[in-house]
Write an enzyme that holds these catalytic residues in place. Structure first.
Site, PDB file in Angstrom:
ATOM      1  N   CYS A 115      14.889  18.518  18.089  1.00 13.38           N
ATOM      2  CA  CYS A 115      14.052  19.234  19.063  1.00 13.38           C
ATOM      3  C   CYS A 115      12.790  19.816  18.444  1.00 13.38           C
ATOM      4  O   CYS A 115      11.883  20.237  19.159  1.00 13.38           O
ATOM      5  CB  CYS A 115      14.848  20.339  19.728  1.00 13.38           C
ATOM      6  SG  CYS A 115      16.180  19.680  20.729  1.00 13.38           S
ATOM      7  N   HIS A 255       9.906  25.491  22.694  1.00 14.66           N
ATOM      8  CA  HIS A 255      10.868  24.427  23.007  1.00 14.66           C
ATOM      9  C   HIS A 255      11.719  24.876  24.199  1.00 14.66           C
ATOM     10  O   HIS A 255      12.072  26.044  24.312  1.00 14.66           O
ATOM     11  CB  HIS A 255      11.751  24.152  21.788  1.00 14.66           C
ATOM     12  CG  HIS A 255      12.844  23.174  22.094  1.00 14.66           C
ATOM     13  ND1 HIS A 255      12.601  21.970  22.700  1.00 14.66           N
ATOM     14  CD2 HIS A 255      14.200  23.247  21.905  1.00 14.66           C
ATOM     15  CE1 HIS A 255      13.746  21.324  22.860  1.00 14.66           C
ATOM     16  NE2 HIS A 255      14.725  22.077  22.397  1.00 14.66           N
ATOM     17  N   ASN A 285      16.005  19.940  29.117  1.00 13.63           N
ATOM     18  CA  ASN A 285      15.645  19.827  27.702  1.00 13.63           C
ATOM     19  C   ASN A 285      15.343  18.361  27.397  1.00 13.63           C
ATOM     20  O   ASN A 285      16.258  17.539  27.313  1.00 13.63           O
ATOM     21  CB  ASN A 285      16.802  20.353  26.849  1.00 13.63           C
ATOM     22  CG  ASN A 285      16.489  20.314  25.357  1.00 13.63           C
ATOM     23  OD1 ASN A 285      15.491  19.728  24.929  1.00 13.63           O
ATOM     24  ND2 ASN A 285      17.346  20.940  24.564  1.00 13.63           N
TER      25      ASN A 285
END
Ligand code: UT7
Length: 331
Positions: A115, A255, A285
């Site tokens: 990520c 993020h 996500n």
């Protein structure tokens, strides 16, 4: 003046199909209420066409970058494709994007930092620009998470979505662009967030497939604890060491793993919610996609000279923060 790497164009692509919380309620034992309060997610996009990998989204995002900047593919020097879901384990996705788009003068490679991939890619790409040897570096960053998710596992299937962004880096000698970066890695994370099989340690076999070891496995609470502490810590540190007060920061680009982690980071930085970019409610996500897709969504609100702080935390573990001065004049 020193050469900085500035973002000079942004592109993005999201598949059309919307997987809503209501549909997930029919697939696993979950509820809109649980997903919304624990994560902040309402829907995510899924690439459903058979035989299409992450490159199909990356090419569309990259084409938007070229169109907006008004340049041809042959002008690109380097392509870095940040992803955990390359089209294939061998034959990098960047090379395919390069040849499909006719970037005849470019070389490219894939970068895997989960990520935090976009932060690692932005830092790597910046080095090519700052060296003075390369003029146009394309960072393509995104994932087809639906290809590695078990849609019978409620602890992961409600979280992730598909999507891809892209940015162009070019030299800037007015002091705009990337100012500072902090990147961190800690292998303690691999027990809490991994795909166990399919790599060289446990090659794929009938048994690994039967055990579902080719899917993402996450111990959410453990990852949450590390994420919330470390993302806030690096964000505060990058502000301190660049003498930035909360008033100086125009935007946090975080993020998008969990709205609660984002809120904790903003709080630690002393930022109000109007300064925080959010797309988790609409896209979930998207792993490597979250940060460039935030820029893509908020681009019209950004002004030349704005101070942006990017922050991310992900598998590995990997995490980091980047301080960047926005270089594009809003049209
Ligand atoms: O992007 C890469 C880095 N990843 C992250 O940063 C993710 C960090 N972790 C998180 O965001 C959160 O831990 C999750 C969103 C993954 C989970 O939220 P949580 O508040 O930590 O929940 P939990 O795992 O502690 O589970 C609480 C309860 C459990 O039930 P019991 O044991 O209390 O009865 C779970 O079984 O919620 C249950 N649960 C669910 N219930 C309904 C877990 N998933 C679901 C679900 N729907 N989808």
């Amino acid at each position: 003046m020193a050469i900085n790497a500035a973002i000079t164009a942004v592109g993005g692509y999201l598949p059309e199909y919307r997987l809503t919380n209501a549909v997930l309620e029919t697939m696993v034992d979950t509820s809109d209420e649980w997903i919304t309060t624990r994560t902040g997610i309402k829907e995510r996009r899924i690439l459903r066409e058979k035989g299409k990998g992450v490159s199909s989204m990356g090419i569309k995002a990259a084409q938007e970058v070229l169109d907006k900047r008004g340049i041809g593919p042959e002008e690109i020097d380097v392509v870095i494709f940040c992803t955990v879901t390359p089209d294939m384990p061998v034959a990098n996705t960047a090379s395919y994007v390069i040849s499909e788009m006719g970037m005849n003068n470019a070389f490219g490679f894939d970068l895997q930092a989960a990520c935090s991939g976009f932060l690692f890619g932005l830092t790597t790409g910046s080095q090519y620009i700052e060296s003075g040897r390369f003029k146009k570096v394309l960072i393509v960053s995104g994932d087809k998470m639906s290809s590695i998710i078990d849609y019978s596992d409620r602890t992961t299937c409600v979280i992730f979505g598909d999507g891809c962004g892209a940015v162009l880096l070019e030299p800037n000698e007015e002091g705009l662009g990337v100012q500072d970066t902090i990147l961190r890695s800690d292998g303690v994370g691999r027990q809490y967030l991994n795909i166990k099989a399919g790599g060289s340690q446990y090659p794929p076999s009938k048994e690994t497939v039967e055990l579902g070891q080719h899917f993402v496995h996450q111990e959410g609470q453990q990852v949450f604890k590390f994420a919330v502490t470390n993302m806030a810590e690096v964000s505060a540190r990058i502000m301190e060491r660049n003498n930035l007060s909360s008033d100086d920061v125009a935007w946090l680009v975080p993020h998008q793993a969990n709205k609660r982690i984002i809120d904790a980071t903003a709080k630690r930085m002393g930022l109000s919610s109007e300064k925080v970019m959010l797309n988790i409610d609409r896209y979930g996500n998207t792993t490597n996609g979250t940060l460039p897709l935030c820029l893509w969504d908020y681009e019209k609100q950004l002004k030349k000279g704005d101070n942006l702080v990017f922050a991310a935390f992900g598998g590995g573990f990997t995490w980091g923060a980047i301080y960047l001065k926005w270089a594009i004049d809003a049209k």
